[in-house]
Design an enzyme around this catalytic site. Structure first.
Site: not given
Length: 158
Positions: A23, A62-63, A87, A90, A93, A118
């Site tokens: 992503f 997240f994975e 990033i 609005e 999330h 990280f």
């Protein structure tokens, strides 16, 4: 008194795993490139035939923790680098992804006694992410330096 530090001179002996989020790949590909460039310049074999560096792609940040955990069960690594780019949008999330990714990566690192760097960019705008991925500075290089230092430090401590 004994002082222990990581070293940048014996990096060629390190085994490095990289887990990277697809992503925002416009950003993560640039970070990966900077990371691999730094590893190569410090003596690691980053070629496709290398046994020194393994790369695992996941859908999003997240994975990253589960991929890092599974990767470390497969092989022994001196250090793992988790790369991603989140990033702000609005909705909330962003906060959930960053919180869970950072907690998960820390937990996996501590459970396996292997440092995980990280390397997840957290920015408010695409422009900020682009600046950190190469327009002004490529943080992938910095993440690789952290990995070299921590990987060699843990080897020295063991």
């Amino acid at each position: 008194m004994t002082i222990f530090e990581g070293s940048f001179t014996n990096a060629s002996t390190l085994k490095v795993g990289i887990v990277i989020a697809r992503f925002n790949d416009l950003i993560t590909n640039k970070i990966l490139s900077g990371c691999l460039d730094c590893l190569k310049k410090h003596g690691l074999d980053t070629s496709e035939l290398s046994n020194q560096v393994d790369i695992v792609w996941v859908p999003g940040s997240f994975e990253l923790p589960i991929a890092a955990k599974t990767l470390m069960k497969k092989k022994s690594y001196d250090v793992v680098i988790a790369l991603g780019a989140v990033i702000r949008g609005e909705t909330s999330h962003y906060d959930v992804v960053i919180s869970e990714a950072s907690k998960g990566i820390s937990q996996v690192s501590n459970e396996n006694n292997v440092p995980i760097i990280f390397g997840v960019l957290t920015t408010d705008t695409l422009q900020q992410a682009l600046e950190r991925a190469g327009i002004k500075n490529n943080l992938g290089w910095n993440y690789a330096l952290q990995a070299i230092e921590m990987g060699s430090l843990i080897k020295n401590l063991n």
